[in-house]
Scaffold this motif. Structure first.
Motif, PDB file in Angstrom:
ATOM      1  N   HIS A   1       0.710  -1.185   0.019  1.00 52.24           N
ATOM      2  CA  HIS A   1       0.112   0.115  -0.021  1.00 52.24           C
ATOM      3  C   HIS A   1       0.880   1.283  -0.015  1.00 52.24           C
ATOM      4  CE1 HIS A   1      -2.898   2.869   1.299  1.00 52.24           C
ATOM      5  NE2 HIS A   1      -3.872   2.051   1.070  1.00 52.24           N
ATOM      6  N   ALA A   2       0.965   2.022  -1.085  1.00 52.86           N
ATOM      7  CA  ALA A   2       1.910   3.065  -1.056  1.00 52.86           C
ATOM      8  C   ALA A   2       1.527   4.304  -0.191  1.00 52.86           C
ATOM      9  CB  ALA A   2       1.668   3.764  -2.609  1.00 52.86           C
ATOM     10  N   GLY A   3       0.294   4.536   0.210  1.00 53.01           N
ATOM     11  CA  GLY A   3       0.065   5.667   1.033  1.00 53.01           C
ATOM     12  C   GLY A   3       0.502   5.313   2.465  1.00 53.01           C
ATOM     13  N   LEU A   4       0.450   3.954   2.893  1.00 54.41           N
ATOM     14  CA  LEU A   4       0.823   3.649   4.249  1.00 54.41           C
ATOM     15  C   LEU A   4       2.502   3.657   4.328  1.00 54.41           C
ATOM     16  CD1 LEU A   4      -1.614   0.638   5.138  1.00 54.41           C
ATOM     17  CD2 LEU A   4      -1.634   3.161   6.198  1.00 54.41           C
ATOM     18  N   ALA A   5       2.969   3.357   3.292  1.00 50.43           N
ATOM     19  CA  ALA A   5       4.492   3.079   3.178  1.00 50.43           C
ATOM     20  C   ALA A   5       5.027   4.613   3.330  1.00 50.43           C
ATOM     21  CB  ALA A   5       4.781   2.318   1.774  1.00 50.43           C
ATOM     22  N   ARG A   6       4.425   5.486   2.521  1.00 52.86           N
ATOM     23  CA  ARG A   6       4.817   6.783   2.644  1.00 52.86           C
ATOM     24  C   ARG A   6       4.780   7.312   3.919  1.00 52.86           C
ATOM     25  NH1 ARG A   6       1.589   7.254  -2.571  1.00 52.86           N
ATOM     26  NH2 ARG A   6       3.100   7.124  -4.189  1.00 52.86           N
ATOM     27  N   LEU A   7       3.577   7.262   4.529  1.00 58.21           N
ATOM     28  CA  LEU A   7       3.495   7.666   6.018  1.00 58.21           C
ATOM     29  C   LEU A   7       4.596   6.909   6.878  1.00 58.21           C
ATOM     30  CD1 LEU A   7      -0.478   7.545   6.371  1.00 58.21           C
ATOM     31  CD2 LEU A   7       1.140   9.550   6.331  1.00 58.21           C
ATOM     32  N   GLY A   8       5.213   5.675   6.529  1.00 54.58           N
ATOM     33  CA  GLY A   8       6.109   4.887   7.231  1.00 54.58           C
ATOM     34  C   GLY A   8       7.487   5.804   7.195  1.00 54.58           C
ATOM     35  N   PHE A   9       7.456   6.207   5.936  1.00 53.13           N
ATOM     36  CA  PHE A   9       8.689   6.925   5.545  1.00 53.13           C
ATOM     37  C   PHE A   9       8.835   8.394   6.570  1.00 53.13           C
ATOM     38  CE2 PHE A   9       9.304   4.313   1.633  1.00 53.13           C
ATOM     39  CZ  PHE A   9      10.655   4.008   1.817  1.00 53.13           C
ATOM     40  N   VAL A  10       7.829   8.694   6.540  1.00 50.80           N
ATOM     41  CA  VAL A  10       7.532  10.194   7.618  1.00 50.80           C
ATOM     42  C   VAL A  10       8.017   9.689   8.743  1.00 50.80           C
ATOM     43  CG1 VAL A  10       6.166  11.936   7.980  1.00 50.80           C
ATOM     44  CG2 VAL A  10       6.227  11.332   5.802  1.00 50.80           C
ATOM     45  N   ALA A  11       7.482   8.817   9.406  1.00 50.24           N
ATOM     46  CA  ALA A  11       7.541   8.322  10.797  1.00 50.24           C
ATOM     47  C   ALA A  11       8.887   8.028  11.086  1.00 50.24           C
ATOM     48  CB  ALA A  11       6.627   7.102  11.115  1.00 50.24           C
ATOM     49  N   CYS A  12       9.602   7.632  10.087  1.00 54.05           N
ATOM     50  CA  CYS A  12      10.895   7.198  10.224  1.00 54.05           C
ATOM     51  C   CYS A  12      11.717   8.562  10.350  1.00 54.05           C
ATOM     52  CB  CYS A  12      11.644   6.375   9.099  1.00 54.05           C
ATOM     53  SG  CYS A  12      11.203   4.626   9.247  1.00 54.05           S
ATOM     54  N   ALA A  13      11.342   9.485   9.717  1.00 56.02           N
ATOM     55  CA  ALA A  13      12.195  10.551   9.694  1.00 56.02           C
ATOM     56  C   ALA A  13      11.555  11.378  11.015  1.00 56.02           C
ATOM     57  CB  ALA A  13      11.542  11.725   8.272  1.00 56.02           C
ATOM     58  N   LEU A  14      10.510  11.400  11.287  1.00 54.73           N
ATOM     59  CA  LEU A  14      10.348  12.055  12.604  1.00 54.73           C
ATOM     60  C   LEU A  14      11.227  11.344  13.769  1.00 54.73           C
ATOM     61  CD1 LEU A  14       6.613  12.644  12.305  1.00 54.73           C
ATOM     62  CD2 LEU A  14       8.297  14.418  12.414  1.00 54.73           C
ATOM     63  N   GLY A  15      11.040   9.870  13.771  1.00 56.46           N
ATOM     64  CA  GLY A  15      12.243   9.239  14.717  1.00 56.46           C
ATOM     65  C   GLY A  15      13.513   9.791  14.598  1.00 56.46           C
ATOM     66  N   VAL A  16      14.209   9.980  13.399  1.00 58.22           N
ATOM     67  CA  VAL A  16      15.378  10.364  13.269  1.00 58.22           C
ATOM     68  C   VAL A  16      15.835  11.841  14.112  1.00 58.22           C
ATOM     69  CG1 VAL A  16      17.472  11.352  11.812  1.00 58.22           C
ATOM     70  CG2 VAL A  16      15.995   9.073  11.300  1.00 58.22           C
ATOM     71  N   LEU A  17      14.524  12.605  13.681  1.00 55.70           N
ATOM     72  CA  LEU A  17      14.554  14.194  14.352  1.00 55.70           C
ATOM     73  C   LEU A  17      14.438  14.010  16.114  1.00 55.70           C
ATOM     74  CD1 LEU A  17      12.624  16.258  11.948  1.00 55.70           C
ATOM     75  CD2 LEU A  17      14.995  16.506  12.575  1.00 55.70           C
ATOM     76  N   GLY A  18      13.893  12.738  16.237  1.00 57.47           N
ATOM     77  CA  GLY A  18      13.672  12.587  17.673  1.00 57.47           C
ATOM     78  C   GLY A  18      14.783  12.196  18.469  1.00 57.47           C
ATOM     79  N   LYS A  19      15.669  11.128  17.922  1.00 56.32           N
ATOM     80  CA  LYS A  19      16.744  10.646  18.785  1.00 56.32           C
ATOM     81  C   LYS A  19      17.880   9.987  17.790  1.00 56.32           C
ATOM     82  CE  LYS A  19      17.967   8.252  23.001  1.00 56.32           C
ATOM     83  NZ  LYS A  19      17.271   7.313  23.899  1.00 56.32           N
ATOM     84  N   GLY A  20      17.832  10.419  16.471  1.00 57.33           N
ATOM     85  CA  GLY A  20      18.962   9.974  15.574  1.00 57.33           C
ATOM     86  C   GLY A  20      18.804   8.924  14.643  1.00 57.33           C
ATOM     87  N   LEU A  21      19.560   8.064  14.420  1.00 58.01           N
ATOM     88  CA  LEU A  21      19.726   6.868  13.920  1.00 58.01           C
ATOM     89  C   LEU A  21      18.823   5.901  14.042  1.00 58.01           C
ATOM     90  CD1 LEU A  21      23.448   6.989  12.627  1.00 58.01           C
ATOM     91  CD2 LEU A  21      21.822   7.936  11.092  1.00 58.01           C
ATOM     92  N   ILE A  22      18.740   5.604  15.327  1.00 50.95           N
ATOM     93  CA  ILE A  22      17.895   4.551  15.573  1.00 50.95           C
ATOM     94  C   ILE A  22      16.334   4.702  15.205  1.00 50.95           C
ATOM     95  CG2 ILE A  22      19.121   3.698  17.609  1.00 50.95           C
ATOM     96  CD1 ILE A  22      16.799   5.286  19.327  1.00 50.95           C
ATOM     97  N   GLY A  23      15.864   5.801  14.732  1.00 51.15           N
ATOM     98  CA  GLY A  23      14.740   6.295  14.383  1.00 51.15           C
ATOM     99  C   GLY A  23      14.442   5.570  12.913  1.00 51.15           C
TER     100      GLY A  23
END
Length: 527
Positions: free
Chosen positions: A171-193
């Motif tokens: 599902h393309a839409g869910l996957a794109r949201l997953g990429f955004v969630a990873c980006a917010l995780g990186v902004l939250g605490k770095g590479l583990i996001g």
């Protein structure tokens, strides 16, 4: 109104009540030190200074973690005021995000995992188990980066998992949201996001034979969204502070993970005990979900149940294993695994009790017991750091000092005091800094002088030698904070004791202000 809508409304009220309880508990204690005092003050300073680009501790660039927590805390304080509750609202919101994720994921997966159960009842049980845990009620209001990154890691894993479970083409839409969630995780605490959700999904796809779906992800648009969210701050700060990448990713992440010599060293089994406490009493029922065990006329349903079970197993195993490798371990590191554990605990409960008549009453009793335990531990937790806090001096200093005054600190750093006093100026911290560079471990002094390396001119103003004390004692409007365990010496000459707190003492310089001078208190003063 249909029965299904009534059940969902009931669930909504229960989850809203748990989150409301979390917000109430968040208002009942002063900031713990060092973490809560440190991070709340970084957010307060960002709001006060108007510099939303560079996080600062005591006026110095503070790059232990990326800035998402600080941005959100500054925004919260702009709306709700500069107080501990506003600072705790940020982790509480992310705990609520995890709670919602557990509920929605469990409801969607219930038909495959527990086809005989009501999907709504199954999802409500999973959410209640997470929402009454110490991880949610206490960890969900603790001011640091752990709950924030845990929420985005869990959200990313759920989104990617549902994208791949959608069919042969993710599902393309869910996957794109997953990429955004990873980006917010990186902004939250770095590479583990991005490393942890990426690792969980990668090994899950390999283990379930879905690896052929990976090329069908919307890689171009997904990575573009990831870069748009995650990359700009790092690029801008690296241009301003050329050593940022090596310090943030090298020292604070890679070397902290691979090297020894850092605080909080614990044995390999530490996280087993931590999870027992964080997810008490629900961890017991996880073991009853050890096998998929779904009997269905549909092979697809049985396969999906196995895939979900394996996802949870890999999710828990990889993250616990990842954080068990370094010597330095903190309880909050394993918060991301509470989401799959809640799902497994609900499944284990279903297999153990099914539709037995007394099961709802037992569940309610255990929920009340878990909430009562959190309510008892909440005030007790304040005692853990009360002998290090300077909170009891805040009102005296805030009401007696003026914005133009200078506050000196000798023998330590009172992490919580700047936040409560709301001083517009950094404290001047007095130490033999050249000697500390050679001897300091993973402590407050290293935090400050490493931050000062990014702005030597600012560091020269706020990191000084105790030799300045005699001259400061002869000027009005000078204040000195000293911990009780600091030895007496010549530094006392010319300083007048104002208040002896539990852990720190407050002194003022001997000359009084002119009586006619108008006195403006600091913003932390509440007369």
């Amino acid at each position: 109104m249909t029965d299904q809508r009534l059940e969902r409304r009931r669930t909504g009220w229960l989850l809203a009540g748990l989150w409301g309880l979390l917000l109430v508990l968040a208002a009942l204690r002063p900031l713990a030190v060092p973490d809560e005092g440190r991070y709340a003050e970084v957010g307060r300073w960002m709001l006060q200074s108007g510099d939303w680009l560079t996080p600062r501790l005591n006026g110095l660039p503070f790059f232990h973690k990326p800035p998402l927590l600080h941005w959100l805390q500054a925004a919260s304080m702009a709306v709700f005021g500069e107080n501990a509750w506003a600072a705790r609202l940020v982790p509480a919101l992310h705990a609520g995000l995890m709670l919602l994720g557990v509920y929605l994921a469990s409801r969607a997966l219930a038909p495959a995992l527990a086809p005989k159960a009501s999907a709504e009842a199954f999802a409500r049980r999973a959410a209640l188990m997470f929402g009454t845990s110490l991880a949610f009620l206490l960890g969900g209001q603790y001011v640091n980066h752990d709950m924030l990154v845990a929420a985005w890691i869990a959200t990313a894993i759920w989104l990617f998992a549902f994208a791949f479970l959608h069919g042969e083409r993710p599902h393309a839409g869910l996957a794109r949201l997953g990429f955004v969630a990873c980006a917010l995780g990186v902004l939250g605490k770095g590479l583990i996001g991005v490393v942890l959700p990426g690792g969980v999904i990668f090994f899950w796809l390999l283990a379930t034979g879905q690896w052929r779906k990976m090329p069908r992800l919307p890689w171009f648009s997904g990575l573009a969204l990831f870069a748009l969210v995650a990359v700009p701050w790092f690029v801008l700060e690296q241009r301003l502070y050329p050593g940022l990448f090596d310090y943030l990713f090298g020292d604070q992440q890679f070397r902290r993970y691979t090297a020894g010599g850092f605080n909080n060293a614990h044995p390999w089994w530490f996280y087993g005990v931590a999870l027992l406490a964080l997810f008490f009493p629900w961890l017991f029922w996880v073991f009853f979900a050890a096998k998929p065990g779904v009997k269905s006329s549909s092979v697809a349903t049985e396969n999906k149940a196995f895939q979900i079970w394996l996802l949870c197993l890999i999710w828990v195993g990889l993250i616990v294993g990842f954080f068990s490798i370094p010597r330095s371990k903190l309880v909050g590191y394993v918060l991301p695994v509470l989401s799959p554990l809640a799902l497994l605990a609900a499944l284990g409960w279903e297999r153990m009790f099914g539709a037995r008549a007394g099961a709802p009453r037992l569940l309610a009793a255990l929920c009340l017991a878990a909430v009562a335990l959190a309510a008892v531990l909440e005030p007790l937790s304040t005692r853990l750091t009360r002998d290090k806090r300077a909170y009891d001096l805040a009102q005296t200093l805030a009401c007696a000092a003026s914005p133009e005054d200078t506050v000196y600190v000798l023998g330590g750093y009172p992490y919580d005091l700047p936040f409560y006093v709301r001083t517009p100026k950094p404290f001047v911290v007095l130490q033999d800094w050249p000697a500390l560079r050679r001897t300091a471990g993973d402590n407050w002094a290293r935090e400050l002088f490493e931050a000062g390396d990014f702005e030597p001119a600012t560091a020269a103003q706020v990191l000084q030698s105790p030799e300045v004390l005699p001259d400061a004692a002869r000027r009005p409007g000078q204040w000195l904070l000293v911990p009780h365990d600091h030895p007496d010496g010549d530094w006392k000459h010319g300083w007048v004791l104002v208040q002896r707190g539990r852990a720190w003492s407050l002194y003022r310089s001997a000359p009084e202000r002119p009586v006619a001078a108008e006195h403006e208190s600091l913003r932390g003063c509440h007369r």
